[in-house]
Design an enzyme around this catalytic site. Structure first.
Site, PDB file in Angstrom:
ATOM      1  N   ASP A 104      88.505  53.592  70.400  1.00 21.36           N
ATOM      2  CA  ASP A 104      88.455  54.231  69.093  1.00 21.36           C
ATOM      3  C   ASP A 104      89.621  53.668  68.265  1.00 21.36           C
ATOM      4  O   ASP A 104      89.502  52.605  67.651  1.00 21.36           O
ATOM      5  CB  ASP A 104      88.553  55.747  69.342  1.00 21.36           C
ATOM      6  CG  ASP A 104      88.229  56.592  68.141  1.00 21.36           C
ATOM      7  OD1 ASP A 104      88.165  56.065  67.032  1.00 21.36           O
ATOM      8  OD2 ASP A 104      88.045  57.807  68.306  1.00 21.36           O
ATOM      9  N   PHE A 153      80.049  60.892  66.549  1.00 22.38           N
ATOM     10  CA  PHE A 153      80.599  61.546  67.732  1.00 22.38           C
ATOM     11  C   PHE A 153      79.585  61.440  68.866  1.00 22.38           C
ATOM     12  O   PHE A 153      78.534  62.061  68.843  1.00 22.38           O
ATOM     13  CB  PHE A 153      80.950  63.011  67.475  1.00 22.38           C
ATOM     14  CG  PHE A 153      81.836  63.528  68.566  1.00 22.38           C
ATOM     15  CD1 PHE A 153      81.293  64.111  69.705  1.00 22.38           C
ATOM     16  CD2 PHE A 153      83.202  63.380  68.470  1.00 22.38           C
ATOM     17  CE1 PHE A 153      82.107  64.537  70.746  1.00 22.38           C
ATOM     18  CE2 PHE A 153      84.031  63.812  69.496  1.00 22.38           C
ATOM     19  CZ  PHE A 153      83.490  64.380  70.639  1.00 22.38           C
ATOM     20  N   ARG A 166      79.085  65.211  79.996  1.00 21.67           N
ATOM     21  CA  ARG A 166      79.390  63.958  80.685  1.00 21.67           C
ATOM     22  C   ARG A 166      78.242  63.505  81.593  1.00 21.67           C
ATOM     23  O   ARG A 166      78.084  62.324  81.874  1.00 21.67           O
ATOM     24  CB  ARG A 166      80.659  64.111  81.547  1.00 21.67           C
ATOM     25  CG  ARG A 166      81.948  64.327  80.765  1.00 21.67           C
ATOM     26  CD  ARG A 166      83.140  64.187  81.693  1.00 21.67           C
ATOM     27  NE  ARG A 166      84.369  64.750  81.160  1.00 21.67           N
ATOM     28  CZ  ARG A 166      85.246  64.100  80.408  1.00 21.67           C
ATOM     29  NH1 ARG A 166      85.021  62.850  80.056  1.00 21.67           N
ATOM     30  NH2 ARG A 166      86.355  64.692  79.997  1.00 21.67           N
TER      31      ARG A 166
HETATM   32  C1  PRP Z   1      88.928  58.622  75.311  1.00 20.97           C
HETATM   33  C2  PRP Z   1      88.459  57.313  75.908  1.00 20.97           C
HETATM   34  C3  PRP Z   1      89.663  56.435  75.829  1.00 20.97           C
HETATM   35  C4  PRP Z   1      90.349  56.934  74.580  1.00 20.97           C
HETATM   36  C5  PRP Z   1      90.008  56.009  73.453  1.00 20.97           C
HETATM   37  O1  PRP Z   1      89.525  59.366  76.314  1.00 20.97           O
HETATM   38  O2  PRP Z   1      88.017  57.474  77.229  1.00 20.97           O
HETATM   39  O3  PRP Z   1      90.505  56.573  76.949  1.00 20.97           O
HETATM   40  O4  PRP Z   1      89.861  58.251  74.295  1.00 20.97           O
HETATM   41  O5  PRP Z   1      90.628  56.403  72.265  1.00 20.97           O
HETATM   42  P1  PRP Z   1      91.682  55.505  71.485  1.00 20.97           P
HETATM   43  O6  PRP Z   1      91.139  54.099  71.396  1.00 20.97           O
HETATM   44  O7  PRP Z   1      91.741  56.198  70.135  1.00 20.97           O
HETATM   45  O8  PRP Z   1      92.989  55.557  72.189  1.00 20.97           O
HETATM   46  P2  PRP Z   1      89.755  60.951  76.201  1.00 20.97           P
HETATM   47  O9  PRP Z   1      91.152  61.184  75.708  1.00 20.97           O
HETATM   48  O10 PRP Z   1      88.635  61.574  75.439  1.00 20.97           O
HETATM   49  O11 PRP Z   1      89.734  61.428  77.735  1.00 20.97           O
HETATM   50  P3  PRP Z   1      88.532  61.512  78.799  1.00 20.97           P
HETATM   51  O12 PRP Z   1      88.125  60.087  79.107  1.00 20.97           O
HETATM   52  O13 PRP Z   1      89.131  62.194  79.978  1.00 20.97           O
HETATM   53  O14 PRP Z   1      87.396  62.291  78.170  1.00 20.97           O
END
Ligand code: PRP
Length: 180
Positions: A104, A153, A166
């Site tokens: 992201d 989203f 999930r």
């Molecule tokens: C999500 C995804 C990445 C991160 C990407 O993890 O899995 O690790 O966000 O976002 P960024 O590029 O803005 O840093 P999340 O924090 O949702 O945790 P999860 O995988 O445990 O759901």
């Protein structure tokens, strides 16, 4: 299904994507020296990594990391904490491939790649199932991409909203009524 506006990537397309990405990794790593270690970024990457590793023909080992970025809901936060690290004495022999479900802002992988290089990994590359380039806050390019997606989203195939969805076998777009 009522929480899901529509299916963005079907189970069949996910299967084709993981097959293609595995072939790209196989091609690039078939003659590499040292160990090949997939690094699963918990929790969202579990499903993608499980499917991807089954399709690789190069021999791989696995590790997991866990990261918390503060901020919740539909936007990722900016502060990053490492909750679980790669802990192995032979890291200098390890060609790490960090496996993400989604990129992201790019902050998580920017942090993680630097951290793993600083720890002495032999090499570090990244693969992501989904990429949202329009959301970047830092200039980060991943080595292998499953699919670029618009700024919606998404949930399913490992991705959650508030720890739900999930287990879905496809990637869907969450209906805004769920989070607004
Ligand atoms: C999500 C995804 C990445 C991160 C990407 O993890 O899995 O690790 O966000 O976002 P960024 O590029 O803005 O840093 P999340 O924090 O949702 O945790 P999860 O995988 O445990 O759901």
């Amino acid at each position: 299904m009522s929480d899901i506006s529509r299916v963005l990537i079907s189970a069949e397309e996910l299967d084709r994507i993981t097959t293609r990405v595995a072939a790209e990794i196989d091609r690039d790593y078939k003659d590499v020296e040292g160990r090949i270690v997939l690094v699963c970024v918990l929790k969202g990457s579990i499903v993608f990594m499980g499917d991807l590793m089954k399709k690789l023909t190069v021999p791989v080992e696995i590790e997991c990391v866990r990261i918390s970025s503060y901020g919740s809901g539909t936007t990722s936060g900016g502060r990053i904490n490492l909750l679980l690290d790669v802990d192995r004495a032979d890291i200098g022999e390890c060609n790490l491939i960090v496996v993400e479900d989604i990129i992201d802002s790019g902050l998580t992988l920017t942090f993680l790649v630097k951290h793993l290089i600083d720890k002495g990994a032999k090499s570090v590359r990244t693969v992501t199932l989904l990429d949202k380039p329009s959301r970047r806050k830092v200039d980060f390019k991943t080595d292998y991409v499953g699919k670029e997606i618009p700024d919606e989203f998404v949930i399913g195939y490992g991705l959650d909203y508030d720890e739900r969805y999930r287990e879905l076998p496809y990637v869907g777009i969450l209906d805004p009524s769920v989070y607004s």
